[in-house]
Scaffold this active site. Structure first.
Site, PDB file in Angstrom:
ATOM      1  N   GLU A 118       0.828  -1.217   0.000  1.00 49.15           N
ATOM      2  CA  GLU A 118       0.000   0.000   0.000  1.00 49.15           C
ATOM      3  C   GLU A 118       0.861   1.265   0.000  1.00 49.15           C
ATOM      4  OE1 GLU A 118      -2.984  -0.306  -0.685  1.00 49.15           O
ATOM      5  OE2 GLU A 118      -3.772  -2.156   0.189  1.00 49.15           O
ATOM      6  N   HIS A 142      -2.849   1.906   8.444  1.00 49.21           N
ATOM      7  CA  HIS A 142      -3.966   1.163   7.853  1.00 49.21           C
ATOM      8  C   HIS A 142      -4.177  -0.138   8.618  1.00 49.21           C
ATOM      9  CE1 HIS A 142      -6.485  -1.043   5.105  1.00 49.21           C
ATOM     10  NE2 HIS A 142      -5.547  -1.938   4.865  1.00 49.21           N
ATOM     11  N   HIS A 144      -7.491  -3.428   9.609  1.00 47.90           N
ATOM     12  CA  HIS A 144      -8.802  -3.988   9.318  1.00 47.90           C
ATOM     13  C   HIS A 144      -9.651  -3.945  10.595  1.00 47.90           C
ATOM     14  CE1 HIS A 144      -6.542  -6.318   5.911  1.00 47.90           C
ATOM     15  NE2 HIS A 144      -6.622  -5.013   5.686  1.00 47.90           N
ATOM     16  N   GLU A 172     -17.421  10.727  23.164  1.00 43.81           N
ATOM     17  CA  GLU A 172     -16.095  11.318  22.940  1.00 43.81           C
ATOM     18  C   GLU A 172     -15.751  11.504  21.454  1.00 43.81           C
ATOM     19  OE1 GLU A 172     -13.616   7.160  23.510  1.00 43.81           O
ATOM     20  OE2 GLU A 172     -12.658   9.047  24.009  1.00 43.81           O
ATOM     21  N   HIS A 213     -13.257  -3.298   3.797  1.00 42.11           N
ATOM     22  CA  HIS A 213     -11.816  -3.580   3.870  1.00 42.11           C
ATOM     23  C   HIS A 213     -11.170  -3.062   5.167  1.00 42.11           C
ATOM     24  CE1 HIS A 213      -7.659  -3.650   1.708  1.00 42.11           C
ATOM     25  NE2 HIS A 213      -7.506  -3.600   3.012  1.00 42.11           N
TER      26      HIS A 213
HETATM   27  O1  2HA Z   1      -0.938  -5.104   3.647  1.00 40.19           O
HETATM   28  O2  2HA Z   1      -3.907  -4.735   4.441  1.00 40.19           O
HETATM   29  O3  2HA Z   1      -4.608  -3.598   2.175  1.00 40.19           O
HETATM   30  C1  2HA Z   1      -2.071  -5.881   3.563  1.00 40.19           C
HETATM   31  C2  2HA Z   1      -3.269  -5.031   3.467  1.00 40.19           C
HETATM   32  C3  2HA Z   1      -3.628  -4.542   2.131  1.00 40.19           C
HETATM   33 ZN    ZN Z   2      -5.801  -3.897   4.114  1.00 34.96          ZN
END
Ligand code: 2HA
Ligand code: ZN
Length: 303
Positions: A118, A142, A144, A172, A213
């Site tokens: 990414e 980033h 999940h 909050e 995602h």
């Molecule tokens: O790196 O989360 O979006 C793995 C991920 C791709």
């Molecule tokens: Zn991801």
């Protein structure tokens, strides 16, 4: 004198701690998630002389405006669960080469590895977040985040609506992210176009949701980006529970949100304040099918 141990630097130690915490939260299964931290000349200066064996790693999306900048980044395919045990295999330090079409790997990523897939979203977002005259946001994160992802299946997908739903889910939230959360359409991860779209959202919001995602957050430091995701994810969990109990019977009102903003001296995202509550998405009916691939299309995609 012993040479300086980079795995004992504040930045590698902090990155190990945050990626381990993210894994324990359940936000980063397998190789899910990626984090980048911009390093300043004062951070890397003590180590420069020891980085003698460097490698070049090409980028698909050239990023202008970051020439010579250093970043500590999680590796492509790296499992957050393994970062603590083997930081040098799963993390690395890169320097953006002039023109931004490649980076130089200064340290880490094992023998053959490289920075996260990414990278386009990270570098474009770092560029978009640097605003002259304001303190540098050094982190793009980033992961999940489970409940925020779950909500992207049922909430109407506009930035104003997602923001309003999370603000109402926990008192909050409006104080922690008055500029709200941005959202975009579903896109293929790892591509230059999702990188551009993410950077465009992060220029205005501290967080962005990739529907079905995960989330992207920014921060001046790793703790701030982590705290943003933690807060949104906590509100997301509450909202999933509330919806599962049949939906709210009462909630934080617009007048309450106005009072909160006043008390804490924040200017909340106008489009989210203008809503009267939040909405679930329309149920996908016959006229509005959810993505259903035609057999011919599947065949074409696999050829
Ligand atoms: O790196 O989360 O979006 C793995 C991920 C791709
Ligand atoms: Zn991801």
């Amino acid at each position: 004198m012993d040479s300086l141990r980079i795995d004992q630097s504040w930045f590698v130690s902090e990155m190990v701690r945050v990626t381990t915490d993210m894994w324990r939260k359940g936000w980063d299964e397998r190789n899910g998630g990626n984090v980048s931290l911009r390093l300043l000349p004062s951070d890397i200066e003590p180590y420069l002389a020891s980085w003698t064996k460097t490698r070049i790693w090409p980028l698909t999306l050239p990023v202008a405006g970051l020439d010579g900048e250093y970043f500590l980044v999680t590796g492509t395919g790296a499992y957050f669960r393994n970062v603590e045990r083997e930081p040098e295999e799963n993390l690395g330090i890169i320097r953006v080469l002039p023109g931004g079409s490649a980076v130089e790997i200064m340290w880490g990523f094992g023998e053959k590895g490289g920075p996260t897939s990414e990278m386009p979203a990270h570098l474009s977002s770092h560029f978009a977040c640097q605003k002259p005259g304001s303190r540098l946001k050094r982190v793009i994160m980033h992961c999940h985040a489970t409940h925020v992802i779950a909500l992207s299946y049922v909430l109407e997908l506009t930035s104003a609506n997602i923001t309003r739903a999370l603000w109402e889910a926990s008192t909050e939230c409006l104080v922690v992210f008055p500029d709200g959360i941005g959202i975009m359409d579903w896109m293929v991860p790892g591509t230059d176009s999702i990188g551009d779209a993410t950077a465009a959202l992060l220029a205005h919001h501290p967080m962005a949701v990739w529907p079905f995602h995960g989330v992207f957050a920014t921060g001046h430091d790793l703790g701030e980006a982590f705290g943003l995701i933690e807060t949104a994810e906590k509100a997301g969990e509450l909202l999933v529970k509330v919806i599962s109990m049949g939906g709210p019977r009462q909630t934080i009102s617009t007048a309450n949100l106005v009072d909160l903003a006043r008390r804490f001296g924040v200017k909340p995202l106008p489009s989210a304040m203008a809503l009267n509550g939040w909405r679930m998405a329309e149920k996908a009916g016959a006229e509005k099918p959810i993505t259903r691939l035609e057999p011919a299309l599947v065949g074409a995609a696999l050829r």
